[in-house]
Design a protein around this motif. Structure first.
Motif, mmCIF file in Angstrom:
data_model
loop_
_atom_site.group_PDB
_atom_site.id
_atom_site.type_symbol
_atom_site.label_atom_id
_atom_site.label_comp_id
_atom_site.label_asym_id
_atom_site.label_seq_id
_atom_site.Cartn_x
_atom_site.Cartn_y
_atom_site.Cartn_z
ATOM 1 N N GLY A 12 34.412 44.884 27.225
ATOM 2 C CA GLY A 12 34.082 43.650 26.529
ATOM 3 C C GLY A 12 34.181 42.451 27.458
ATOM 4 N N PRO A 13 34.310 41.231 26.917
ATOM 5 C CA PRO A 13 34.316 40.041 27.774
ATOM 6 C C PRO A 13 35.457 40.012 28.780
ATOM 7 C CG PRO A 13 34.914 39.502 25.503
ATOM 8 C CD PRO A 13 34.373 40.883 25.487
ATOM 9 N N ALA A 14 36.652 40.452 28.391
ATOM 10 C CA ALA A 14 37.772 40.466 29.337
ATOM 11 C C ALA A 14 37.554 41.521 30.414
ATOM 12 C CB ALA A 14 39.087 40.713 28.604
ATOM 13 N N GLY A 15 37.152 42.722 29.999
ATOM 14 C CA GLY A 15 36.978 43.812 30.955
ATOM 15 C C GLY A 15 35.861 43.575 31.944
ATOM 16 N N MET A 16 34.717 43.095 31.469
ATOM 17 C CA MET A 16 33.603 42.866 32.388
ATOM 18 C C MET A 16 33.896 41.691 33.324
ATOM 19 S SD MET A 16 31.771 45.391 31.583
ATOM 20 C CE MET A 16 31.009 45.066 33.144
ATOM 21 N N SER A 17 34.594 40.681 32.825
ATOM 22 C CA SER A 17 34.962 39.557 33.690
ATOM 23 C C SER A 17 35.949 40.003 34.755
ATOM 24 C CB SER A 17 35.560 38.422 32.854
ATOM 25 O OG SER A 17 34.617 37.928 31.918
ATOM 26 N N ALA A 22 36.932 41.276 40.388
ATOM 27 C CA ALA A 22 37.515 42.223 41.340
ATOM 28 C C ALA A 22 36.501 42.599 42.410
ATOM 29 C CB ALA A 22 37.999 43.476 40.602
ATOM 30 N N ALA A 23 35.280 42.882 41.985
ATOM 31 C CA ALA A 23 34.240 43.251 42.955
ATOM 32 C C ALA A 23 33.848 42.067 43.830
ATOM 33 C CB ALA A 23 33.015 43.794 42.213
ATOM 34 N N THR A 24 33.759 40.889 43.229
ATOM 35 C CA THR A 24 33.409 39.687 43.992
ATOM 36 C C THR A 24 34.413 39.429 45.106
ATOM 37 O OG1 THR A 24 32.269 38.662 42.115
ATOM 38 C CG2 THR A 24 33.108 37.183 43.833
ATOM 39 N N GLU A 119 25.917 42.780 33.374
ATOM 40 C CA GLU A 119 24.950 42.667 34.473
ATOM 41 C C GLU A 119 25.569 41.932 35.656
ATOM 42 O OE1 GLU A 119 21.664 40.703 32.693
ATOM 43 O OE2 GLU A 119 21.099 42.421 31.428
ATOM 44 N N ARG A 120 26.343 40.891 35.388
ATOM 45 C CA ARG A 120 26.984 40.160 36.481
ATOM 46 C C ARG A 120 27.987 41.043 37.211
ATOM 47 N NH1 ARG A 120 28.889 34.133 35.080
ATOM 48 N NH2 ARG A 120 30.640 35.322 34.255
ATOM 49 N N ALA A 121 28.740 41.832 36.453
ATOM 50 C CA ALA A 121 29.728 42.711 37.077
ATOM 51 C C ALA A 121 29.043 43.755 37.950
ATOM 52 C CB ALA A 121 30.588 43.379 36.004
ATOM 53 N N GLU A 122 27.972 44.329 37.447
ATOM 54 C CA GLU A 122 27.255 45.344 38.227
ATOM 55 C C GLU A 122 26.600 44.723 39.458
ATOM 56 O OE1 GLU A 122 25.863 48.898 35.400
ATOM 57 O OE2 GLU A 122 24.933 46.976 34.861
ATOM 58 N N ASP A 123 26.058 43.515 39.312
ATOM 59 C CA ASP A 123 25.454 42.833 40.458
ATOM 60 C C ASP A 123 26.491 42.538 41.538
ATOM 61 O OD1 ASP A 123 22.999 42.885 39.229
ATOM 62 O OD2 ASP A 123 23.079 40.800 38.523
ATOM 63 N N VAL A 350 37.485 36.011 28.417
ATOM 64 C CA VAL A 350 36.774 35.879 29.696
ATOM 65 C C VAL A 350 37.702 35.335 30.776
ATOM 66 C CG1 VAL A 350 34.959 34.599 30.905
ATOM 67 C CG2 VAL A 350 34.463 35.669 28.698
ATOM 68 N N ARG A 351 38.464 34.291 30.440
ATOM 69 C CA ARG A 351 39.296 33.650 31.458
ATOM 70 C C ARG A 351 40.421 34.566 31.915
ATOM 71 N NH1 ARG A 351 39.998 28.275 32.856
ATOM 72 N NH2 ARG A 351 41.088 28.187 34.857
ATOM 73 N N THR A 352 41.108 35.231 30.984
ATOM 74 C CA THR A 352 42.191 36.113 31.409
ATOM 75 C C THR A 352 41.658 37.293 32.201
ATOM 76 O OG1 THR A 352 42.136 37.229 29.239
ATOM 77 C CG2 THR A 352 43.762 35.471 29.544
ATOM 78 N N GLY A 353 40.484 37.798 31.828
ATOM 79 C CA GLY A 353 39.879 38.874 32.606
ATOM 80 C C GLY A 353 39.571 38.441 34.023
ATOM 81 N N LYS A 354 39.012 37.252 34.162
ATOM 82 C CA LYS A 354 38.701 36.739 35.500
ATOM 83 C C LYS A 354 39.961 36.641 36.359
ATOM 84 C CE LYS A 354 34.613 33.866 34.592
ATOM 85 N NZ LYS A 354 34.090 32.487 34.654
ATOM 86 N N ILE A 355 41.007 36.085 35.774
ATOM 87 C CA ILE A 355 42.251 35.910 36.536
ATOM 88 C C ILE A 355 42.805 37.259 36.964
ATOM 89 C CG2 ILE A 355 44.642 35.108 36.380
ATOM 90 C CD1 ILE A 355 43.600 32.940 34.423
ATOM 91 N N ALA A 356 42.840 38.212 36.038
ATOM 92 C CA ALA A 356 43.393 39.529 36.349
ATOM 93 C C ALA A 356 42.584 40.223 37.434
ATOM 94 C CB ALA A 356 43.432 40.389 35.082
ATOM 95 N N GLY A 357 41.258 40.145 37.355
ATOM 96 C CA GLY A 357 40.411 40.807 38.345
ATOM 97 C C GLY A 357 40.579 40.245 39.738
ATOM 98 N N GLU A 358 40.600 38.928 39.836
ATOM 99 C CA GLU A 358 40.758 38.308 41.153
ATOM 100 C C GLU A 358 42.125 38.612 41.757
ATOM 101 O OE1 GLU A 358 40.919 33.902 43.305
ATOM 102 O OE2 GLU A 358 40.110 34.081 41.260
ATOM 103 N N LEU A 359 43.179 38.507 40.958
ATOM 104 C CA LEU A 359 44.521 38.730 41.492
ATOM 105 C C LEU A 359 44.731 40.184 41.891
ATOM 106 C CD1 LEU A 359 46.662 36.539 39.063
ATOM 107 C CD2 LEU A 359 45.939 35.994 41.397
ATOM 108 N N ALA A 360 44.167 41.115 41.129
ATOM 109 C CA ALA A 360 44.284 42.523 41.499
ATOM 110 C C ALA A 360 43.556 42.798 42.804
ATOM 111 C CB ALA A 360 43.739 43.404 40.379
#
Length: 456
Positions: A12-17, A22-24, A119-123, A350-360
């Motif tokens: 969902g929004p948290a997971g895809m963000s 994380a990939a970025t 789509e953004r996550a896959e890109d 979305v915001r918490t997902g973004k933070i978690a992905g970047e920090l991981a």
């Protein structure tokens, strides 16, 4: 066994963000989504069910540039939010919080928004796997790849960091965190108590052209019993609206004070109506004198999960912190940020997902609890405080509140969240209670399970 730097449970929004960030930031990342079918989606995807409205400052909480959101996702531009009590109403035309978005907000197609995030996550390079559920997550703190996800197809995935974003259902989150709870305690005690469980139900209805209010969100408070229980109408595309409600699970009519005072309860009700019956009664109450509800407000049956309807869980709990020392972050609805009080939590997901992905991805996950509180703490504090204040409100209380709010909004014009609450004795009492409640939850006091309580 496949190995990744970051694995994400939930698309969902948290997971895809989380996957996108994380990939970025250079990590190998995979997002695992069980997937559900929908009448309006040709493929499996996340459980994309929400009334799907976005206020102006929520766009900034998401940390998004609204100009990058594809045009087809936004359905209607909003200029007001209407709050309707049994006898008194209030109209909010601005939130009073500084925001980059130039209007009051917008409604959007939740399914298409989710797909855009995918789509953004896959890109960005994140893997996305749908249709294979996660059975459980196991953690070995001594291993390099600490987390092993056992998949329903018999395969295993290992990861250094685990982000749990499986929504209010929390199919994996509860058991994944319980391994770090003291003996005799469970995370479900905090995130799934019976008194805090809510459902939301909505129907896609065609609205007569002359009644369709394309720029307004409408909420009816004091019409049905229960804490944070209310019907709503959200305008969609064309003259289609989502007509729905939020209500607690497990309420009994015998435990309700003055059931006769609620507009949508009848004298001969021996039990509380089902959600769909509440919706029918709402439409009858508002429009039944001049319209035939079944013919003039027909269901749009090729939308939603099934036959133009959808039912989904909403959390009304306070959020929890994550066991970050174990390399685990919980994001979005799974951590309790989705609020039944303000109807949804897409922006905080979305915001918490973004933070978690970047920090991981940057091996900095141990700062996650501080980072998400800095980003969304004010929003959580408002929601928790307001929800506490109105927890025991009945119809008369809502009428008093909307009468007061209407006077404030007309006289000050700053938006309710920036109002001085300076109009009369009742306003002063509400203001004092709000300040006292916020003070009680200061410095992250709204968190109900702290990082220090995990046994790591």
């Amino acid at each position: 066994m496949e190995r990744f730097d970051v694995s994400v449970v939930g698309g969902g929004p948290a997971g895809m963000s989380a996957g996108e960030q994380a990939a970025t930031h250079g990590a190998s990342a995979v997002v695992l989504e069980q997937g559900v079918p929908r009448a309006d989606r040709e493929f499996l995807g996340p459980d994309s069910t929400d009334a799907a409205g976005m206020l102006d400052y929520w766009v900034d909480i998401m940390d998004e540039d609204y100009r990058e959101i594809p045009d087809h996702i936004i359905l209607q531009e909003l200029d007001r939010v209407e709050f309707l009590g049994p006898n008194e109403n209030a109209v909010l035309r601005r939130t009073g919080i500084e925001a980059s978005y130039p209007k009051m907000g917008f409604t959007f197609n939740r399914t298409w928004m989710d797909d855009w995030l995918r789509e953004r996550a896959e890109d960005a390079g994140a893997g996305y796997r749908v249709g294979v559920g996660v059975k459980r997550a196991e953690t070995d703190l001594d291993a390099e790849y600490r987390h092993t996800l056992r998949l329903a197809d018999g395969e295993d995935i290992a990861a250094k960091y685990l982000i749990l974003a499986d929504g209010p259902q929390r199919r994996i989150t509860l058991s994944a965190l319980d391994q770090f709870m003291p003996e005799g305690r469970s995370v479900s005690d905090h995130l799934s108590p019976p008194t805090a469980n809510h459902i939301a139900y909505q129907e896609y209805r065609e609205i007569p052209e002359e009644l369709f209010e394309r720029s307004a969100l409408k909420f009816w408070w004091g019409y049905i019993p229960g804490e944070t229980a209310y019907p709503w109408v959200f305008p969609n595309d064309g003259t289609v609206a989502r007509v729905g409600l939020t209500m607690p699970i497990g309420m009994n009519i015998d435990n309700i004070d003055n059931p006769e005072s609620y507009v949508l309860l009848n004298e001969d009700d021996e039990s509380l109506p089902r959600a769909g019956e509440y919706i029918r009664r709402l439409l009858e109450h508002e429009y039944g004198d001049e319209y035939d509800i079944e013919t003039d407000f027909p269901l749009v049956e090729d939308r939603g999960k099934s036959g133009g309807t959808e039912t989904y869980p909403i959390s009304s709990t306070k959020p929890i912190e994550s066991p970050v020392k174990a390399g685990i972050a919980v994001a979005g609805g799974a951590m309790g940020t989705t609020s039944a009080f303000h109807e949804g939590g897409y922006h905080v997901a979305v915001r918490t997902g973004k933070i978690a992905g970047e920090l991981a991805a940057t091996d900095s996950l141990e700062s996650y609890n501080d980072e998400w509180k800095a980003a969304i703490g004010d929003e959580i504090l408002r929601n928790v405080s307001f929800a506490d204040i109105v927890a025991d409100y009945g119809p008369d209380d809502w009428d008093d509140t909307f009468s007061m709010a209407d006077s404030l909004l007309k006289s000050e014009g700053k938006g309710l969240l920036r109002s001085k609450f300076g109009s009369g004795v009742k306003a002063a009492k509400v203001a004092a209670k709000y300040k006292k409640t916020k003070y009680r939850y200061r410095n992250g006091g709204y968190v109900q399970l702290k990082e220090s309580e995990y046994t790591i």
